[in-house]
Scaffold this motif. Sequence first.
Motif: not given
Length: 427
Positions: A309-329
């Motif tokens: 798997t290869r990811l751009s930094v923007s993709t990492v940020k978007r995914m990490a933000a989404g998962i952090a938001a889910a966990c906060a919820h």
Amino acid sequence: MHTLADLRAGKLAGITRLTLSADLSELPEEIFSLAESLEVLDLSGNRLTELPADLHRLKRLKILFCSNNPFTRLPECLGQCEQLFFVGFKACKIVNVPAKALPPSLRSLVLTDNCIETLPEAIGDCSHLQKLMLAGNRLRQLPESLARCQRLELVRIAVNDFHELPRWLLEMPALAWLAFAGNPLNDIHTVEPIRQIPWPQLALQKVLGEGASGVIQQAQWRANEEAASLDVAVKLYKGDVTSDGSPLNEMQACIAAGRYDHLIPVLGQIQDHPQGARGLVMALISPSFVTLARPPTLESCTRDTYAGTRLSVSTVKRMAAGIAAACAHLHGHGINHGDLYAHNILWNESGDSLLGDFGAAAFYPDEETGRRLERIEVRAFGILLGELLDCCEASDGEAAGLRELQRRCVQADVMQRPGFAEIERQF
């Protein structure tokens, strides 16, 4: 699967892995002819109640499966196997775990679905221990000596008899994945109303997947004669104890989580199944979403595996933000996910992400414990973020802020880690 006849005929010479299910009541002596090569021995599904005292003659043995055998005692001979790091005795009848049965290199101990009431204090001497699977036993407490196992990262104590979670357990520096549902603990979550969907409104189609807790099938849901049919996914839960806990606890957590952007939407609960099965109706996810990683291997123990798997930094940020938001919820609703892993995340190339698999989820017993549970889960998020960054093509400068956040999330002092709301604000 190998045969006893081939073993006795010498046809398996030099193999590193042996799987033998032949209604055995004792270990065949011919297995020792593989002493110079055998690393993985799977004896699941036999009638074994003991293993030979000289099992250590299999000097290269690293992994042992003995699930679904009527053992009542974990064999003491395991303690003399110098290289043995994985021990799996799931769904046996084990009552007694002797101190001498713990091998010196033990990393993973799986004793799910047995009859164990106590563990020996000597488990605290297992300095390499990373994974401890004890769901579905009769434990009321854990040995305090376990606090010395500073590498312990994953603990499953669901469906036991714990009346409180040990404070020292919630302070362990490496702990990241904890499952504890199905114990007589307090439960402060609020019950969420959910739509009841009569079974006759559903027309099942192909199987989409099957896990330890249940089967997921594509289906069409027609709420009434005037309504158009809707493509959905139906999950029917099994009643068995899994390595994470009870499937019914999983269903309760899914319902309590409610609707949220980064969770798989739950549309309703199945009503009037002809066999009385419990289940949920969920949104059917687009096939553009795929699983982010593969589950840990026996060797990687607690770490997922990524296939190029290869990811751009923007993709990492978007995914990490989404998962952090889910966990906060989730934590905002008093729910600990317990299995925050890449293999439980669906994603697409745009960086959209969905957190699934609530098999290890549990409700906060109280607010103070909840704060500690959240910081334990934050460590799991930090490990996930580190793995995403390892797949990232960004320069050190581009990823510097994410690296610093990752470091804060995995620090040893549990309560110094940020909460998910603070993490969410970092994006």
